[in-house]
Write a protein that holds these residues in place. Sequence first.
Motif, mmCIF file in Angstrom:
data_model
loop_
_atom_site.group_PDB
_atom_site.id
_atom_site.type_symbol
_atom_site.label_atom_id
_atom_site.label_comp_id
_atom_site.label_asym_id
_atom_site.label_seq_id
_atom_site.Cartn_x
_atom_site.Cartn_y
_atom_site.Cartn_z
ATOM 1 N N ASN A 89 20.929 -56.177 -15.705
ATOM 2 C CA ASN A 89 20.671 -55.430 -14.463
ATOM 3 C C ASN A 89 19.169 -55.347 -14.203
ATOM 4 O O ASN A 89 18.513 -54.406 -14.664
ATOM 5 N N PRO A 90 18.613 -56.297 -13.462
ATOM 6 C CA PRO A 90 17.158 -56.291 -13.212
ATOM 7 C C PRO A 90 16.656 -54.991 -12.576
ATOM 8 O O PRO A 90 15.537 -54.555 -12.865
ATOM 9 N N ASP A 91 17.470 -54.356 -11.747
ATOM 10 C CA ASP A 91 17.038 -53.096 -11.137
ATOM 11 C C ASP A 91 16.821 -52.014 -12.190
ATOM 12 O O ASP A 91 15.940 -51.153 -12.042
ATOM 13 N N ALA A 92 17.624 -52.068 -13.259
ATOM 14 C CA ALA A 92 17.470 -51.083 -14.334
ATOM 15 C C ALA A 92 16.128 -51.261 -15.033
ATOM 16 O O ALA A 92 15.491 -50.277 -15.436
ATOM 17 N N ARG A 93 15.681 -52.495 -15.173
ATOM 18 C CA ARG A 93 14.364 -52.746 -15.767
ATOM 19 C C ARG A 93 13.273 -52.067 -14.941
ATOM 20 O O ARG A 93 12.386 -51.408 -15.475
ATOM 21 N N HIS A 94 13.343 -52.220 -13.619
ATOM 22 C CA HIS A 94 12.320 -51.619 -12.747
ATOM 23 C C HIS A 94 12.363 -50.092 -12.832
ATOM 24 O O HIS A 94 11.321 -49.427 -12.821
#
Length: 199
Positions: A79-84
């Motif tokens: 989940n790339p959004d979770a990284r941000h």
Amino acid sequence: MKSPARLGLTGGIGSGKSTMARLLQAEGADVIDADAISRRTTEAGGKAMPAIEKTFGRAFLAADGALDRQRMRDHVFANPDARHTLERIIHPLVGDEIRQQTEASISPCIVFDVPLLVESPHWRPQLDRVLVIDCSPATQIRRVNARSGWDAATTEAVMRNQSPRAWRLAAADIVVFNDTDDIALLERAAKALAMRFGL
């Protein structure tokens, strides 16, 4: 008093970046390790933990109250959004600590050990020079396997989440190619850098 030289240090996983940081420290540089600061914010009682628990839930906490790193690593890979979201919690805390350590330094050279130096646009204007420790992808995979026991697929997944090798090299003012396991090569490079930066 002359301002200290600000040397940014980066390199991909398994490149030897951390070894170079230790060698430069031994030569008299003050090393500010962004990764170590970041890890401290997610230890039990760390400054980031209340916001991480509130944002991601207790499932992402280990039994001792620290961040469950493996669970979070799996989550942000998927989940790339979770990284941000995680970065928005941790990065301001890391930035505050870096500023405090910078202001406290009395060395003629401060080394900023930053894994994501190339990815982060705010870093380059703050640095006098960027030092990249480089090696081949095959060497990265071999070293990480020997050090951490990761298989090639796991290491390659981490490498894909780091800046491409070509980007790091393009951003470099100084490159040390570290494709062998002869630490004498890095020791010689560290001594030359120490002389260059007044240590």
